[in-house]
Design a protein around this motif. Structure first.
Motif, PDB file in Angstrom:
ATOM      1  N   LYS A 140       0.835  -1.204   0.000  1.00  0.00           N
ATOM      2  CA  LYS A 140       0.000   0.000   0.000  1.00  0.00           C
ATOM      3  C   LYS A 140       0.873   1.258   0.000  1.00  0.00           C
ATOM      4  N   SER A 141       1.934   1.242   0.801  1.00  0.00           N
ATOM      5  CA  SER A 141       2.834   2.392   0.857  1.00  0.00           C
ATOM      6  C   SER A 141       3.497   2.643  -0.492  1.00  0.00           C
ATOM      7  N   VAL A 142       3.988   1.581  -1.120  1.00  0.00           N
ATOM      8  CA  VAL A 142       4.684   1.731  -2.402  1.00  0.00           C
ATOM      9  C   VAL A 142       3.723   2.213  -3.477  1.00  0.00           C
ATOM     10  N   TYR A 143       2.503   1.706  -3.463  1.00  0.00           N
ATOM     11  CA  TYR A 143       1.499   2.157  -4.429  1.00  0.00           C
ATOM     12  C   TYR A 143       1.303   3.667  -4.319  1.00  0.00           C
ATOM     13  N   ASN A 144       1.115   4.151  -3.101  1.00  0.00           N
ATOM     14  CA  ASN A 144       0.880   5.588  -2.911  1.00  0.00           C
ATOM     15  C   ASN A 144       2.147   6.407  -3.120  1.00  0.00           C
ATOM     16  N   LEU A 145       3.295   5.862  -2.721  1.00  0.00           N
ATOM     17  CA  LEU A 145       4.555   6.573  -2.906  1.00  0.00           C
ATOM     18  C   LEU A 145       4.877   6.729  -4.391  1.00  0.00           C
ATOM     19  N   SER A 146       4.678   5.681  -5.173  1.00  0.00           N
ATOM     20  CA  SER A 146       4.970   5.755  -6.604  1.00  0.00           C
ATOM     21  C   SER A 146       4.058   6.749  -7.305  1.00  0.00           C
ATOM     22  N   ARG A 147       2.818   6.833  -6.852  1.00  0.00           N
ATOM     23  CA  ARG A 147       1.899   7.821  -7.437  1.00  0.00           C
ATOM     24  C   ARG A 147       2.324   9.237  -7.045  1.00  0.00           C
ATOM     25  N   ARG A 148       2.758   9.397  -5.807  1.00  0.00           N
ATOM     26  CA  ARG A 148       3.228  10.732  -5.389  1.00  0.00           C
ATOM     27  C   ARG A 148       4.450  11.170  -6.175  1.00  0.00           C
ATOM     28  N   GLU A 149       5.373  10.234  -6.405  1.00  0.00           N
ATOM     29  CA  GLU A 149       6.615  10.549  -7.111  1.00  0.00           C
ATOM     30  C   GLU A 149       6.482  10.434  -8.630  1.00  0.00           C
ATOM     31  N   LYS A 150       5.282  10.025  -9.091  1.00  0.00           N
ATOM     32  CA  LYS A 150       5.022   9.886 -10.529  1.00  0.00           C
ATOM     33  C   LYS A 150       5.992   8.890 -11.183  1.00  0.00           C
ATOM     34  N   VAL A 151       6.136   7.740 -10.537  1.00  0.00           N
ATOM     35  CA  VAL A 151       7.020   6.674 -11.014  1.00  0.00           C
ATOM     36  C   VAL A 151       6.174   5.468 -11.415  1.00  0.00           C
ATOM     37  N   GLU A 152       6.423   4.944 -12.603  1.00  0.00           N
ATOM     38  CA  GLU A 152       5.704   3.755 -13.051  1.00  0.00           C
ATOM     39  C   GLU A 152       6.255   2.514 -12.353  1.00  0.00           C
ATOM     40  N   MET A 153       5.365   1.799 -11.663  1.00  0.00           N
ATOM     41  CA  MET A 153       5.748   0.559 -10.969  1.00  0.00           C
ATOM     42  C   MET A 153       4.626  -0.464 -11.178  1.00  0.00           C
ATOM     43  N   PRO A 154       4.486  -0.960 -12.392  1.00  0.00           N
ATOM     44  CA  PRO A 154       3.320  -1.817 -12.712  1.00  0.00           C
ATOM     45  C   PRO A 154       3.244  -3.102 -11.903  1.00  0.00           C
ATOM     46  N   ILE A 155       4.371  -3.720 -11.577  1.00  0.00           N
ATOM     47  CA  ILE A 155       4.320  -4.951 -10.785  1.00  0.00           C
ATOM     48  C   ILE A 155       3.832  -4.645  -9.376  1.00  0.00           C
ATOM     49  N   CYS A 156       4.394  -3.630  -8.768  1.00  0.00           N
ATOM     50  CA  CYS A 156       3.968  -3.252  -7.418  1.00  0.00           C
ATOM     51  C   CYS A 156       2.503  -2.827  -7.403  1.00  0.00           C
ATOM     52  N   HIS A 157       2.066  -2.135  -8.447  1.00  0.00           N
ATOM     53  CA  HIS A 157       0.656  -1.745  -8.516  1.00  0.00           C
ATOM     54  C   HIS A 157      -0.231  -2.979  -8.639  1.00  0.00           C
ATOM     55  N   ALA A 158       0.217  -3.966  -9.411  1.00  0.00           N
ATOM     56  CA  ALA A 158      -0.566  -5.194  -9.559  1.00  0.00           C
ATOM     57  C   ALA A 158      -0.721  -5.899  -8.215  1.00  0.00           C
ATOM     58  N   VAL A 159       0.363  -5.960  -7.433  1.00  0.00           N
ATOM     59  CA  VAL A 159       0.290  -6.586  -6.110  1.00  0.00           C
ATOM     60  C   VAL A 159      -0.711  -5.841  -5.230  1.00  0.00           C
ATOM     61  N   TYR A 160      -0.663  -4.531  -5.274  1.00  0.00           N
ATOM     62  CA  TYR A 160      -1.611  -3.728  -4.500  1.00  0.00           C
ATOM     63  C   TYR A 160      -3.049  -4.043  -4.905  1.00  0.00           C
ATOM     64  N   HIS A 161      -3.313  -4.063  -6.202  1.00  0.00           N
ATOM     65  CA  HIS A 161      -4.677  -4.308  -6.677  1.00  0.00           C
ATOM     66  C   HIS A 161      -5.146  -5.721  -6.327  1.00  0.00           C
ATOM     67  N   ILE A 162      -4.239  -6.688  -6.329  1.00  0.00           N
ATOM     68  CA  ILE A 162      -4.605  -8.059  -5.956  1.00  0.00           C
ATOM     69  C   ILE A 162      -4.940  -8.136  -4.472  1.00  0.00           C
ATOM     70  N   ILE A 163      -4.081  -7.551  -3.633  1.00  0.00           N
ATOM     71  CA  ILE A 163      -4.249  -7.655  -2.185  1.00  0.00           C
ATOM     72  C   ILE A 163      -5.432  -6.834  -1.693  1.00  0.00           C
ATOM     73  N   TYR A 164      -5.561  -5.613  -2.195  1.00  0.00           N
ATOM     74  CA  TYR A 164      -6.517  -4.686  -1.605  1.00  0.00           C
ATOM     75  C   TYR A 164      -7.771  -4.443  -2.436  1.00  0.00           C
TER      76      TYR A 164
END
Length: 344
Positions: A296-320
């Protein structure tokens, strides 16, 4: 401050009685230091005093007589040259707020916790500094690397990195921890070492999902490679040294947690990949899988920093958000085709 040649007189406190805290406390005690060691659970404290074993978090390992377990947190951290903090990331702030008034003015704080706080998106060294108002950032260091606790406890050759803004303190900690089986490198890249140690747990959950789906070694290798690219991109955005992610706290830790059966994060991901819910995957797990909260932290941090992190986003969407792991794989594989060195 003590120089490394004077480490025999160092006063050490360790905060945290999980597997990693136990392994590191025992390592220091095995070198001859008298280690005051805080454990949250009174029953566990009594058991360790009686049996010299942490049967809950590190069973089968005989602990040194130089360990002095205690439930008195303020006693453990008071009047110490070095305090090693090894608590779950989500309780770091609470623990730090309790000990602030008892720290000596020259105490070195070393964080061995790996995570990013959900609400503030701070790494652990930043949480420590924020909770201990007025504490000099030069006194806060981080230690990380590919290091399963049970293997360290058994004396398996292991390499880690200690990072601090002040090189003298980093070298002091390096010599304090170093043994013939525990090799410690120094770095001044605290943010890089901490990001590597935190984000790799999210990638490890993804690797576990890959294994749970039975997708094979090609897929796992691809995931580790692209996962490292995501960690490096976030690190670049936050001012880390890109070289850090090729070292033990980057690639080394990532490979270990994505491939090792002892990885709690990989285990959680594998169970989810096999069809379990997150609640079912965590049901029998006493120790914390940091990647679950860090996702959850990485998902929000990557959005704040405008960094593409598709794998981490996928994990977030699966878990939450209930995304199917199979659908996540399809989405990742059918994204727009790019040059490998492009962002994303």
């Amino acid at each position: 401050m003590n120089t490394w040649q004077e480490t025999s007189r160092v006063r050490v406190g360790v905060v945290g009685g999980g597997s990693w805290g136990t392994a590191l406390a025992n390592l220091l005690a095995g070198k001859g230091y008298l280690v005051d060691w805080w454990l949250f659970e009174p029953d566990l404290c009594r058991q360790i005093e009686e049996k010299h074993e942490n049967s809950i978090f590190l069973p089968g390992i005989t602990l040194s007589n130089n360990l002095r377990p205690s439930n008195d947190l303020l006693h453990v951290v008071g009047h110490k040259d070095l305090v090693l903090v090894v608590v779950p990331s989500h309780v770091m702030r609470h623990v730090m707020q309790q000990i602030g008034d008892r720290l000596s003015t020259d105490t070195i704080l070393v964080s061995a916790s790996k995570g990013i706080e959900n609400d503030t998106l701070m790494t652990m060294s930043s949480v420590i500094q924020d909770a201990l108002i007025g504490l000099d950032a030069d006194r806060i260091l981080a230690i990380s690397g590919p290091s399963f606790a049970v293997e360290v406890a058994k004396g398996v050759p292991t390499v880690v990195t200690v990072a601090g803004r002040d090189l003298a303190r980093a070298e002091f900690v390096q010599h304090l921890f170093a043994t013939p089986f525990f090799r410690v490198y120094t770095s001044d890249d605290v943010i890089g070492v901490e990001l590597g140690g935190a984000v790799k747990n999210v990638i490890a959950i993804a690797a576990g999902m890959v294994d749970g789906l039975g997708l094979g070694l090609n897929t796992r290798a691809a995931l580790i490679t692209r996962g490292l690219a995501e960690i490096r991109r976030l690190g670049h955005a936050m001012g880390a040294n890109p070289g850090t992610f090729s070292g033990s706290a980057g690639l080394g830790d990532l490979v270990l947690t994505c491939t090792g059966d002892l990885s709690r994060n990989h285990t959680v991901g594998k169970k989810i990949g096999q069809g379990m819910s997150l609640e079912q995957a965590l049901e029998d797990m006493r120790m914390v899988a940091e990647g679950v909260k860090t996702a959850k932290s990485v998902y929000n941090l990557s959005r704040r920093e405008k960094v593409e992190m598709p794998i981490c986003h996928a994990v977030y969407h699966i878990i939450y958000e209930g995304l199917s792991p199979k659908d996540a794989v399809y989405q990742l594989m059918t994204r727009d085709l790019k040059n490998e060195l492009e962002e994303g």
